[in-house]
Design an enzyme around this catalytic site. Structure first.
Site, PDB file in Angstrom:
ATOM      1  N   LYS A 140      46.281  13.745 -18.610  1.00 27.80           N
ATOM      2  CA  LYS A 140      46.653  12.547 -17.835  1.00 27.80           C
ATOM      3  C   LYS A 140      46.115  11.293 -18.501  1.00 27.80           C
ATOM      4  O   LYS A 140      46.824  10.288 -18.601  1.00 27.80           O
ATOM      5  CB  LYS A 140      46.089  12.686 -16.418  1.00 27.80           C
ATOM      6  CG  LYS A 140      45.872  11.386 -15.670  1.00 27.80           C
ATOM      7  CD  LYS A 140      45.217  11.645 -14.325  1.00 27.80           C
ATOM      8  CE  LYS A 140      44.634  10.411 -13.664  1.00 27.80           C
ATOM      9  NZ  LYS A 140      43.412   9.877 -14.267  1.00 27.80           N
ATOM     10  N   ASN A 141      44.860  11.349 -18.972  1.00 25.99           N
ATOM     11  CA  ASN A 141      44.237  10.135 -19.483  1.00 25.99           C
ATOM     12  C   ASN A 141      44.615   9.810 -20.931  1.00 25.99           C
ATOM     13  O   ASN A 141      44.049   8.907 -21.528  1.00 25.99           O
ATOM     14  CB  ASN A 141      42.717  10.201 -19.293  1.00 25.99           C
ATOM     15  CG  ASN A 141      42.373  10.109 -17.807  1.00 25.99           C
ATOM     16  OD1 ASN A 141      43.227   9.754 -16.988  1.00 25.99           O
ATOM     17  ND2 ASN A 141      41.141  10.437 -17.458  1.00 25.99           N
ATOM     18  N   ARG A 176      45.338   2.415 -12.595  1.00 26.17           N
ATOM     19  CA  ARG A 176      44.594   1.466 -13.426  1.00 26.17           C
ATOM     20  C   ARG A 176      45.300   1.206 -14.766  1.00 26.17           C
ATOM     21  O   ARG A 176      44.904   0.334 -15.531  1.00 26.17           O
ATOM     22  CB  ARG A 176      43.168   1.982 -13.689  1.00 26.17           C
ATOM     23  CG  ARG A 176      42.374   2.119 -12.410  1.00 26.17           C
ATOM     24  CD  ARG A 176      40.925   2.391 -12.670  1.00 26.17           C
ATOM     25  NE  ARG A 176      40.271   1.306 -13.363  1.00 26.17           N
ATOM     26  CZ  ARG A 176      39.919   0.145 -12.822  1.00 26.17           C
ATOM     27  NH1 ARG A 176      40.167  -0.075 -11.553  1.00 26.17           N
ATOM     28  NH2 ARG A 176      39.319  -0.777 -13.536  1.00 26.17           N
ATOM     29  N   CYS A 221      40.886   5.350  -8.589  1.00 18.94           N
ATOM     30  CA  CYS A 221      39.969   5.933  -7.612  1.00 18.94           C
ATOM     31  C   CYS A 221      38.851   4.975  -7.241  1.00 18.94           C
ATOM     32  O   CYS A 221      38.386   4.197  -8.069  1.00 18.94           O
ATOM     33  CB  CYS A 221      39.398   7.221  -8.195  1.00 18.94           C
ATOM     34  SG  CYS A 221      40.648   8.488  -8.312  1.00 18.94           S
ATOM     35  N   ASP A 226      34.118  13.242 -15.013  1.00 17.11           N
ATOM     36  CA  ASP A 226      35.197  13.869 -14.230  1.00 17.11           C
ATOM     37  C   ASP A 226      35.017  15.386 -14.070  1.00 17.11           C
ATOM     38  O   ASP A 226      35.730  16.015 -13.303  1.00 17.11           O
ATOM     39  CB  ASP A 226      36.547  13.578 -14.889  1.00 17.11           C
ATOM     40  CG  ASP A 226      36.742  12.103 -15.105  1.00 17.11           C
ATOM     41  OD1 ASP A 226      37.074  11.422 -14.141  1.00 17.11           O
ATOM     42  OD2 ASP A 226      36.515  11.628 -16.235  1.00 17.11           O
ATOM     43  N   VAL A 285      27.862   7.364 -15.532  1.00 17.34           N
ATOM     44  CA  VAL A 285      29.067   6.615 -15.915  1.00 17.34           C
ATOM     45  C   VAL A 285      29.551   5.719 -14.759  1.00 17.34           C
ATOM     46  O   VAL A 285      29.872   4.556 -14.958  1.00 17.34           O
ATOM     47  CB  VAL A 285      30.185   7.567 -16.389  1.00 17.34           C
ATOM     48  CG1 VAL A 285      31.432   6.779 -16.790  1.00 17.34           C
ATOM     49  CG2 VAL A 285      29.695   8.407 -17.565  1.00 17.34           C
TER      50      VAL A 285
HETATM   51  N1  EPU Z   1      33.278  -0.963 -17.024  1.00 19.42           N
HETATM   52  C1  EPU Z   1      32.883  -2.270 -16.849  1.00 19.42           C
HETATM   53  N2  EPU Z   1      33.759  -3.266 -17.232  1.00 19.42           N
HETATM   54  C2  EPU Z   1      34.983  -2.994 -17.776  1.00 19.42           C
HETATM   55  C3  EPU Z   1      35.367  -1.650 -17.963  1.00 19.42           C
HETATM   56  C4  EPU Z   1      34.491  -0.656 -17.569  1.00 19.42           C
HETATM   57  O1  EPU Z   1      31.785  -2.540 -16.357  1.00 19.42           O
HETATM   58  O2  EPU Z   1      35.717  -3.948 -18.091  1.00 19.42           O
HETATM   59  C5  EPU Z   1      32.365   0.123 -16.595  1.00 19.42           C
HETATM   60  C6  EPU Z   1      32.948   0.910 -15.418  1.00 19.42           C
HETATM   61  O3  EPU Z   1      32.710   0.276 -14.196  1.00 19.42           O
HETATM   62  C7  EPU Z   1      32.249   2.238 -15.551  1.00 19.42           C
HETATM   63  C8  EPU Z   1      32.084   2.387 -17.056  1.00 19.42           C
HETATM   64  O4  EPU Z   1      32.253   1.089 -17.616  1.00 19.42           O
HETATM   65  O5  EPU Z   1      30.974   2.180 -14.960  1.00 19.42           O
HETATM   66  C9  EPU Z   1      33.063   3.338 -17.713  1.00 19.42           C
HETATM   67  O6  EPU Z   1      34.388   2.978 -17.374  1.00 19.42           O
HETATM   68  P1  EPU Z   1      35.614   3.240 -18.362  1.00 19.42           P
HETATM   69  O7  EPU Z   1      36.220   1.920 -18.706  1.00 19.42           O
HETATM   70  O8  EPU Z   1      35.153   4.117 -19.462  1.00 19.42           O
HETATM   71  O9  EPU Z   1      36.605   4.028 -17.438  1.00 19.42           O
HETATM   72  P2  EPU Z   1      38.175   3.849 -17.290  1.00 19.42           P
HETATM   73  O10 EPU Z   1      38.798   3.583 -18.587  1.00 19.42           O
HETATM   74  O11 EPU Z   1      38.466   2.942 -16.148  1.00 19.42           O
HETATM   75  C10 EPU Z   1      38.769   6.343 -17.769  1.00 19.42           C
HETATM   76  C11 EPU Z   1      39.455   7.428 -17.017  1.00 19.42           C
HETATM   77  C12 EPU Z   1      38.567   7.923 -15.901  1.00 19.42           C
HETATM   78  C13 EPU Z   1      37.270   8.442 -16.509  1.00 19.42           C
HETATM   79  C14 EPU Z   1      36.615   7.336 -17.350  1.00 19.42           C
HETATM   80  C15 EPU Z   1      35.377   7.814 -18.070  1.00 19.42           C
HETATM   81  C16 EPU Z   1      41.751   6.808 -17.230  1.00 19.42           C
HETATM   82  C17 EPU Z   1      42.991   6.335 -16.574  1.00 19.42           C
HETATM   83  N3  EPU Z   1      40.681   6.913 -16.456  1.00 19.42           N
HETATM   84  O12 EPU Z   1      38.553   5.300 -16.826  1.00 19.42           O
HETATM   85  O13 EPU Z   1      39.225   8.997 -15.280  1.00 19.42           O
HETATM   86  O14 EPU Z   1      36.398   8.843 -15.486  1.00 19.42           O
HETATM   87  O15 EPU Z   1      37.554   6.836 -18.323  1.00 19.42           O
HETATM   88  O16 EPU Z   1      35.672   8.878 -18.925  1.00 19.42           O
HETATM   89  O17 EPU Z   1      41.736   7.125 -18.415  1.00 19.42           O
HETATM   90  C18 EPU Z   1      40.093  10.249 -13.507  1.00 19.42           C
HETATM   91  O18 EPU Z   1      40.868  10.752 -14.326  1.00 19.42           O
HETATM   92  O19 EPU Z   1      39.964  10.675 -12.329  1.00 19.42           O
HETATM   93  C19 EPU Z   1      39.266   9.123 -13.912  1.00 19.42           C
HETATM   94  C20 EPU Z   1      38.619   8.346 -13.038  1.00 19.42           C
END
Ligand code: EPU
Length: 451
Positions: free
Chosen positions: A24-25, A98, A122, A324, A346
């Protein structure tokens, strides 16, 4: 009265074989990348999940023709007529995922402007997008935040930049990649995330004509090119879904073979699974040849009988233990003898779901301290981000409401492991990330039905 509920009769071990498709990601981001090409792209193994539908809808609004290919799970994207969409049309997708934030760079390259709706995803903490916006501004974009969403433009084009992320965010790294590939000049990204899904996205962009070097120490260098073409790609399998079914096998004392699961992307999970007392066997894929039908690769996971062991673990960015994987595995840890410790580093609010497990008889305490690991960003900020799980506990049935995708799957596992009949409300949320989960439950012999 809602029909978004699954009635689960627990206490039966899950037994059988299921298959996972593209992650998915990765898949959702690969779909966005197709916007950058000047010819069609072809993506295989795309799961039928809600996030894919949202991105497909957004691509369609921007003039990308998305059609089903000949193979089941194959999508073809034709970006020949990329065009602007109205704010109202785009806003239909507000709050649903997102991924829209990743449209910024590609739309700025193709149209010179972009509108991004309010994001969804989420509720596992505030999930800010400050790193994304800071990076886009570094490339030369202007960002106008309005009540209806973000309006971006790049009056002078996008230019390569040197940028260091405050934290190796997956999404912000993808944002930089999808923007830098066609920005003028060289971009150097430091403290980048290097999850397997990101490496796979880099492979896709490279297939399209990009020049991207992954250096040591989380440094990625991208040399912008003026033009990219379409790609053909078979994505990495979903290692979160694979681990979720593995955890379900362990928690229910069952035996599940996950076809498509790949050892290399799951090494950290496999180490923990073995430490807890679970068994697994990796089957390598073999191509068919004369007299040999070949075999599909995968991993078989099972509970060998006897007691499970408590463990201490800390979630982290790759190559650490994925955040996750945490929620599904914690259900299995309620069955382990002793005190297990989980330090979530995280997301600051990803342990709320443990209350539901406690209502089923688990014994889980959450703490504000950084337990059992190195101090993290959340230790001094008053977030309950560590958990101590005392086991083994006999789980009993309960009425549960699903709060988010991964926690939702953990509720489902708990209901399957518990004695008695549980009602799990809000199960449609699971369709955001788990393809055909109800059919897979049936294949594994679970007793679950819609009322
Ligand atoms: N963060 C910030 N500012 C930003 C971006 C992120 O402070 O501009 C912080 C977040 O709040 C968090 C940390 O950085 O504390 C990590 O966030 P990240 O950006 O890595 O997460 P994401 O890209 O929003 C993706 C996956 C998530 C997965 C995370 C970590 C997708 C669509 N989502 O999220 O997956 O948990 O990376 O591996 O790729 C899921 O599949 O259920 C899911 C939540």
């Amino acid at each position: 009265m809602t029909d978004d509920v699954l009635v689960v009769h627990g206490g039966t071990p899950l037994e059988g074989r299921i298959r996972v498709r593209g992650a998915k990601n990765l898949v959702s981001k690969a779909m966005v990348a197709a916007l950058l090409g000047d010819s069609p792209s072809r993506l295989f193994d795309v799961p039928k999940i809600r996030d894919v539908e949202v991105v497909r809808g957004l691509l369609g609004l921007h003039g990308v023709k998305v059609t089903d290919g000949a193979e089941d799970g194959e999508l073809v994207f034709d970006p020949a007529n990329v065009e602007s969409a109205s704010t109202d049309q785009i806003n239909v997708h507000a709050g649903s995922s997102r991924i829209p934030i990743l449209f910024c760079g590609p739309l700025l390259h193709r149209l010179g402007h972009a509108f991004i709706p309010d994001l969804g995803g989420c509720h596992i903490g505030p999930r800010p997008i400050d790193f994304h916006l800071q990076a886009l501004r570094e490339f030369g974009a202007t960002v106008d935040k309005r009540p209806e969403g973000l309006h971006l433009s790049a009056p002078n084009g996008l230019h390569g930049t040197k940028f260091a992320l405050p934290y190796p965010s997956v999404g912000a790294t993808e944002q930089v990649l999808l923007t830098a590939v066609m920005a003028e000049g060289v971009t150097e990204l430091r403290n980048a995330a290097v999850e397997p899904e990101i490496i796979d996205l880099i492979c896709i962009l490279q297939k399209m004509g990009a020049i991207i070097k992954v250096h040591t120490d989380r440094v990625i260098e991208i040399q912008g090119v003026p033009k990219l073409h379409g790609y053909t790609h078979r994505p990495i399998p979903d290692r979160i879904e694979a681990a979720s079914w593995a955890a379900a096998a362990l928690a229910t004392r069952g035996h599940v073979e996950v076809l498509g699961a790949q050892q290399a992307d799951m090494m950290t999970f496999l180490n923990v699974f073995r430490s807890v007392g679970g068994e697994y066997e990796v089957t390598d894929a073999r191509a068919p040849k004369l007299g040999d039908p070949g075999q599909e690769g995968g991993i078989r996971f099972w509970h060998p009988g006897g007691e499970l062991n408590a463990v201490a673990l800390e979630t982290d960015v790759h190559p650490g233990f994925m955040t996750d994987w945490q929620q599904p595995l914690v259900v299995a840890l309620t069955q382990a003898r002793g005190l297990s410790i989980v330090h979530e580093t995280v997301y600051e609010q990803r342990l709320g779901y443990t209350e539901a497990l406690n209502s089923m008889g688990a014994n889980i305490q959450v703490y504000r301290d950084c337990l059992g690991g190195t101090p993290c960003r959340f230790g001094r900020r008053n977030f309950k981000h560590s958990a101590v799980i005392a086991g083994p506990s006999k789980l009993h049935a309960a009425d549960l409401v699903i709060p988010d995708l991964r926690a939702g799957f953990s509720h489902l596992i708990a209901a399957l492991a518990a004695e008695g009949t549980s009602r799990v409300y809000g199960v449609d949320l699971i369709n955001r990330g788990y393809e055909d989960f109800e059919a897979k439950l049936a294949d594994l012999g679970a007793h679950a039905e819609r009322p």
